[in-house]
Design an enzyme around this catalytic site. Structure first.
Site, PDB file in Angstrom:
ATOM      1  N   ALA A  21       0.837  -1.204   0.000  1.00 30.90           N
ATOM      2  CA  ALA A  21       0.000   0.000   0.000  1.00 30.90           C
ATOM      3  C   ALA A  21       0.875   1.258   0.000  1.00 30.90           C
ATOM      4  CB  ALA A  21      -0.935  -0.019   1.212  1.00 30.90           C
ATOM      5  N   ARG A  67     -12.142 -11.375   5.304  1.00 27.27           N
ATOM      6  CA  ARG A  67     -11.522 -11.064   4.009  1.00 27.27           C
ATOM      7  C   ARG A  67     -11.365 -12.342   3.192  1.00 27.27           C
ATOM      8  NH1 ARG A  67      -6.538 -11.541   1.982  1.00 27.27           N
ATOM      9  NH2 ARG A  67      -5.399 -11.813   3.935  1.00 27.27           N
ATOM     10  N   ARG A  79     -12.340 -18.516   4.495  1.00 24.63           N
ATOM     11  CA  ARG A  79     -11.441 -18.831   5.611  1.00 24.63           C
ATOM     12  C   ARG A  79     -12.156 -18.983   6.944  1.00 24.63           C
ATOM     13  NH1 ARG A  79      -6.534 -14.796   3.835  1.00 24.63           N
ATOM     14  NH2 ARG A  79      -5.943 -16.099   2.084  1.00 24.63           N
TER      15      ARG A  79
END
Ligand SMILES: Cc1cc2nc3c(=O)[nH]c(=O)nc-3n(C[C@H](O)[C@H](O)[C@H](O)COP(=O)(O)OP(=O)(O)OC[C@H]3O[C@@H](n4cnc5c(N)ncnc54)[C@H](O)[C@@H]3O)c2cc1C
Length: 644
Positions: free
Chosen positions: A51, A442, A337
């Site tokens: 990032a 996520r 997940r």
């Protein structure tokens, strides 16, 4: 009282209208900065992972004066380098039905309907550009025989949209961003300070104007000022002590900003990754991920009978339970997940776990090797197999891997609006450090996508809208707020050194991590969280009485660095437990034992909890203030997630 209620918060910068047009509308409506004026504007970027590295390079390329910081000895040692499995993009090279809308849909659903539709749609749109950008930089993505980029499957999706470079995708992407950054350093638009740790944010007249950093080699404290500050400082999974994160990952930069007024959103949303090498004993300081990509070809199973201790190859097929394939036939081993992690915990809790601790399940490649041949499996996952063998001494080509869930990623982070600006004007937060796009869970291969979307494409546009009103009034290091921030840093370092107690920093960190894992880990309950809160407070109090930090602050002192980070983890841990306690529903990675369906699946409570919890710091001894941002869903309607 655990917390108080504040006014609701809204994202004032997200455009409305058709979702497909929102990002292009925002881009068009955002104010532009004339190239000649960009040279007069200064931006600090803290962090050089995917990032921060991509953001600093892009802002430099645009012509801003950028100052960049990281605590490693080189920007390219940021934790992003560890990413293994891949990066998602809605390119539909496979012609298997993928589209921007499908990536958007999968991500909102995968996040258990706790993310913003506008942000996620933008992420899916930008995903396509990221791959082009990285290919142009020379990132060596895997290719299939015809020359097109190859893709593989990741959890929570039925299309193959994950681009990869063997098991080293993060490393290759980071080398691309790093080269772009180095180019700007060479051109003089970016000034790089490695081995510097940000320890405080400088806020002047309500705007973020700088940072106080410590030179980790000389111990010198420096103040750096600018027109805007960008935090790209990664996630805080190391609050659990044992995690797959790099040992240096910490919360200090975002926590210091939180204490200065930036709201912290959804801190309890932690991702527990299902495929990690199990804990082997109390000596460990770190856990190792076995990439989710392995679930493309590896089959997860445990013995059908509790207490079956035969070696795996001696257990016949009909005495095995391929529980993910049995419970979730549509997605099988590729369920998201959170679901795979909970299922592993449940089979182990029922006494069917494998390995000496009973906290493990098999990930077996025998079928894939039989079907594709050993070489094909080695081509796909060779470096991961080698890593596994080095750590466990077992050859995964011959015996199944043993895996167990471990802390891996944090969906929570500083609250940001659609422009990625925090509640402090001029403070932008990108990558894993913000809370923005993944909701309560996520999906695999989406962190790299988000980090690079933020850094290469979103921030460089949205920060311009803010900077177009600059340059702001000149400030210097003698400004009373800058002096105060620096004095706070000096004072804190002195206090840590002065305790001179009898316990190491690591011993406190380990104990805190165990508390968090036991009570705010894979499963949370009202009683457990209340217990944890009491114990964390007591341990924190003990830390400030008994911690031993050898040496002084005049040079390299890693115990001092760690002590500061652990002190911040203590405060964060408390907020995580308060957040987890107040959210009396299960969603994504946050599983509350009181809120489950009869068959043990997470039970959301959309009526009461369909919001982002944005926490305001109210003072050291005062309860935090909760601001709710309501979530609305017009395109992907919340439903009980089903991967069956
Ligand atoms: C083992 C592993 C494998 C993964 N594999 C994948 C994958 O295959 N696909 C995927 O999408 N995601 C993956 N992830 C997640 C992904 O790697 C991370 O979420 C992502 O790389 C975070 O990038 P970032 O730029 O936000 O932060 P980071 O890469 O963590 O960078 C943080 C930067 O901030 C700096 N910093 C932090 N605090 C300070 C401070 N106080 N002062 C100065 N500098 C500071 C650091 O020096 C560093 O430069 C994986 C994660 C792990 C742990």
């Amino acid at each position: 009282m655990l917390y108080t209620e504040g006014r609701p918060i809204a994202d004032g910068t997200a455009p409305d209208g058709p979702i497909e047009d929102r990002w292009s509308r925002r881009r068009f409506e955002a104010k532009l900065v004339n190239p000649a004026n960009r040279r007069k504007l200064r931006v600090i970027v803290v962090g050089t992972g995917l990032a921060g590295g991509s953001a600093a390079a892009t802002l430099g390329e645009l012509g801003y004066q950028v100052t960049s910081f990281c605590y490693q000895d080189s920007p390219r040692r940021a934790h992003s380098i560890a990413a293994q499995g891949g990066i998602n993009a809605a390119k539909n090279y496979r012609n298997d039905g993928d589209s921007i809308h499908r990536l958007f849909y999968d991500t909102v659903k995968g996040g258990d309907f706790r993310s913003r539709e506008s942000n996620v749609h933008r992420l899916a749109e930008v995903s396509v550009e990221i791959i082009d950008q990285c290919v142009a930089q020379g990132v060596p993505f895997a290719r299939e025989y015809g020359g097109l980029l190859d893709t593989r499957s990741f959890g929570g999706a039925q299309v193959q949209r994950t681009f990869y470079a063997r098991g080293q995708t993060g490393q290759q992407l980071l080398l691309g961003a790093y080269q772009a950054l180095e180019r700007q350093i060479g051109l003089g638009t970016v000034t790089m300070h490695s081995r510097h740790e940000m320890l405080e944010l400088v806020v002047i007249d309500g705007r973020a104007r700088g940072v106080v950093v410590r030179d980790l080699v000389t111990g010198e404290i420096e103040t750096h000022l600018a027109d805007a500050v960008v935090l790209a400082t990664g996630g805080y999974g190391n609050v659990f002590y044992l995690s797959t994160n790099a040992k240096g990952c910490n919360v200090t930069a975002t926590w210091r900003a939180h204490r200065k007024g930036a709201y912290f959103a959804n801190p309890c949303y932690t991702q527990i990754h299902p495929t990690c090498i199990p804990v082997s004993g109390g000596h460990q300081s770190k856990l190792t991920l076995m990439s989710e990509s392995l679930r493309n070809d590896g089959r997860v199973w445990v013995p059908a009978q509790a207490g079956d201790t035969r070696p795996p190859r001696e257990i016949p097929e009909d005495e095995r339970d391929y529980y993910l394939e049995r419970m979730y036939p549509s997605f099988g081993n590729l369920v998201p997940r959170d679901i795979a992690s909970r299922a592993a915990k449940n089979v182990c809790d029922s006494g069917r776990g494998v390995g000496t601790t009973g906290l493990g399940v098999y990930l077996d490649f025998a079928d894939a090797i039989g079907r594709l041949g050993r070489q094909a499996v080695a081509d796909r996952y060779g470096n991961l197999f080698e890593m596994y063998e080095r750590i466990t001494g077992e050859d995964p080509y011959e015996v199944p891997m043993r895996i167990y869930p471990a802390v891996h990623y944090t969906m929570g982070g500083l609250w940001v609006d659609y422009d990625l600006q925090s509640t402090i004007p001029g403070l932008f937060v990108i990558g894993e450090a913000n809370f923005s796009d993944h909701g309560a869970n996520r999906l695999g291969a989406s962190a790299l996508m988000q980090g690079l979307a933020d850094g290469y494409f979103v921030l460089p546009t949205t920060i311009g809208d803010y900077l177009a009103d600059g340059p702001f009034d000149p400030v210097d290091a003698d400004h009373p707020e800058a002096v105060r921030a620096r004095a706070d840093v000096d004072d804190r370092l002195r206090r840590l050194l002065a305790v001179d107690g009898d316990r190491t920093v690591d011993s406190f960190h380990r104990e805190l991590g165990q508390l968090m894992w036991d009570h705010c880990g894979m499963e949370r309950s009202d009683a457990g969280l209340r217990k944890a809160l009491g114990e964390i407070r007591a341990l924190r109090e003990q830390f400030w009485r008994r911690v031993k930090v050898p040496g002084d602050g005049e040079g390299l002192n890693q115990a001092l660095e760690k002590a500061g980070r652990v002190a911040d983890f203590f405060e964060l841990a408390e907020l995580m437990c308060v957040d987890a306690l107040h959210r009396a529903e299960s969603c994504g990675g946050h599983f509350r034992s009181e809120s489950q369906t009869p068959d043990g699946e997470a039970e959301r409570d959309d009526e009461r909890f369909s919001y982002v919890a944005a926490w305001e710091f109210a003072g050291a001894d005062r309860p935090p203030v909760l601001h709710r941002e309501d979530l609305t869903f017009s395109y992907v309607h919340p439903s009980q997630r089903s991967y069956k």
